[in-house]
Design an enzyme around this catalytic site. Structure first.
Site, PDB file in Angstrom:
ATOM      1  N   GLY A   1       0.822  -1.196   0.000  1.00  0.00           N
ATOM      2  CA  GLY A   1       0.000   0.000   0.000  1.00  0.00           C
ATOM      3  C   GLY A   1       0.861   1.253   0.000  1.00  0.00           C
ATOM      4  O   GLY A   1       1.948   1.255  -0.538  1.00  0.00           O
ATOM      5  N   LEU A   2       0.331   2.295   0.636  1.00  0.00           N
ATOM      6  CA  LEU A   2       1.028   3.579   0.718  1.00  0.00           C
ATOM      7  C   LEU A   2       1.418   4.097  -0.664  1.00  0.00           C
ATOM      8  O   LEU A   2       2.539   4.524  -0.888  1.00  0.00           O
ATOM      9  CB  LEU A   2       2.279   3.474   1.599  1.00  0.00           C
ATOM     10  N   CYS A   3       0.501   3.958  -1.616  1.00  0.00           N
ATOM     11  CA  CYS A   3       0.793   4.542  -2.921  1.00  0.00           C
ATOM     12  C   CYS A   3      -0.433   5.274  -3.437  1.00  0.00           C
ATOM     13  O   CYS A   3      -0.809   5.140  -4.597  1.00  0.00           O
ATOM     14  CB  CYS A   3       1.286   3.488  -3.898  1.00  0.00           C
ATOM     15  N   GLY A   4      -1.052   6.037  -2.570  1.00  0.00           N
ATOM     16  CA  GLY A   4      -2.162   6.884  -2.981  1.00  0.00           C
ATOM     17  C   GLY A   4      -3.333   6.066  -3.478  1.00  0.00           C
ATOM     18  O   GLY A   4      -3.655   5.024  -2.935  1.00  0.00           O
TER      19      GLY A   4
END
Lengths: 139, 293
Positions: B89-92
């Site tokens: 994750g952590l990709c907008g």
């Protein structure tokens, strides 16, 4: 002699792109050599060694290729190979790996009784081509 | 009023968050360059493949007994959706935009009375789709162990899909991925891979090309190429997706870094205000104490 453009590409990168006199292609129906102004044709490849002649400079002149096809069109030859390596980088272990892979595929095709007969035959041919290619390169 | 100690801790924690997001942004930028390079290098192969296949498809496509990968099964009852997302994750909005597109398609297909099967590539898509479509899952491909995406990975997925097709598990296969446009823009895309489709406009332009001879035969070449074409399309999609993921992560982390900076500024102002208030208070106490004497 008239030069022609030679390109060798694998899915991951372009291995070669330069002018040559002739290219010897391991076609599915047998080896063939294409020179400039060859009639346009497309042939599938069998595992084997692809050789180029008259390449400028010290570029590699022999590549081990498996699976794919060659597109011969007048002023250019483009070879699309699933796997392509300069022969100088191929080791006996790598070939053994490829052969083992082919053998496994053959066993699987044979074990699968529902698969058409020609699937097993194709695998058997692939295996023998691989072994022949190894013999060719390793001497 | 929050006390000084709390504020100080808040500032310290936001500062370390900023350090992390900044580092992630830089890592993503480095990975993005690599991903873009591999996508770039894979392009000549994919383009050539597409050109040859569309030429061949024109030659034999409409003939009786054309390969099923090209002509299809003649039905479109069962759809296989191959949803490609990231492992992390952590990709907008990267993962959710693909899932959203897939969800819309699932609803459309279900409304039309079709059967839907889902194959996911990447953990994030599976997590999101599992929530309401768990019953439609037929498989999942885990790429979290893969360090550098190779053609072999794509070939593995392709042979899985082709095996299912040969077994008659579905009629139409579509892949979902993000097409890389720029660092700030990735376009969720759906492409039908089985039966193979070619651009009609391109076909017309290519009609003037040379007449090819095929060895062993047109049918045999096509038979050999179609499965490779599927693998190539999947490989291209995976590479586009990889570049998109890093691009999305980079801009998401850039935003996060900037937000953390803003927050630190606000907290520092608040901290200074409370510090001054505390000093003022102390002074007032001292002065009024002195006056009382």
């Amino acid at each position: 002699m008239a030069k022609m453009q030679f390109d060798l590409v694998s899915p991951e990168r372009r291995l070669a792109s330069f002018e040559v006199d002739a290219v010897q292609i391991p076609g599915a129906d047998g080896d063939m050599t294409a020179m400039a102004d060859h009639a346009p044709m497309i042939t599938t490849l069998r595992p084997g060694v692809l050789r180029v002649e008259g390449a400028a400079g010290s570029a590699e002149t022999a590549y081990f290729v498996t699976g794919g096809f060659a597109d011969v069109a007048g002023p250019s030859v483009t070879v699309l190979a699933e796997r392509a390596l300069p022969v100088s980088e191929v080791t006996a272990e790598m070939m053994d790996g490829f052969i083992a892979e082919a053998r496994e595929a053959l066993d699987k095709a044979r074990a699968d009784t529902e698969a058409p007969q020609n699937a097993a035959d194709a695998m058997a041919k692939l295996l023998s081509d691989m072994e022949a290619a190894k013999g060719h390169m390793m001497g | 009023m929050p006390n000084l100690k709390d504020l100080k801790n808040r500032i310290a924690s936001v500062k370390s968050t900023r350090k992390i997001t900044k580092a992630m942004q830089m890592v993503a930028a480095a990975k993005l360059r690599r991903a873009q390079e591999s996508a770039e290098m894979a392009r000549p192969y994919a383009e050539k493949m597409e050109a040859v296949m569309s030429g061949l498809a024109r030659a034999v496509g409409n003939a009786e007994g054309a390969p099923r990968l090209l002509a299809g099964t003649g039905k479109s009852d069962v759809h296989l959706l191959v949803v490609m997302t990231a492992e992390r994750g952590l990709c907008g909005g990267f993962n959710s935009s693909i899932v959203k597109l897939a969800r819309t398609r699932i609803h459309e297909l279900l409304r039309d009375g079709k059967t839907v099967k889902i194959l996911t590539v990447g953990k994030k898509g599976r997590e999101q789709l599992k929530r309401d479509h768990a019953d439609k899952f037929v498989g999942h491909v885990d790429l979290s162990e893969v360090k550098r995406l190779g053609y072999a990975d794509a070939a593995g997925i392709a042979s899985d899909i082709l095996g299912r097709f040969d077994a008659g598990e579905f009629d139409v296969a579509t892949i979902f991925f993000n097409r890389f446009q720029s660092v700030i823009s990735q376009v969720p895309t759906a492409t039908q891979i089985i039966p193979a489709q070619f651009d009609a406009a391109e076909d017309a332009a290519e009609d003037t090309g040379p007449l090819y001879e095929y060895e062993p035969s047109e049918e045999a070449v096509l038979e050999d190429l179609l499965p490779r074409g599927v693998a190539t399309q999947i490989f291209a999609a995976l590479l586009e997706n990889g570049a998109s993921e890093q691009g999305a992560r980079m801009s998401a982390m850039d935003n996060a870094t900037r937000n953390a900076g803003d927050m630190i500024e606000r907290l520092t102002i608040e901290y200074n205000r409370s510090r001054q208030a505390v000093i003022t208070n102390e002074l007032i106490e001292i002065i009024s104490g002195a006056e009382a004497l």
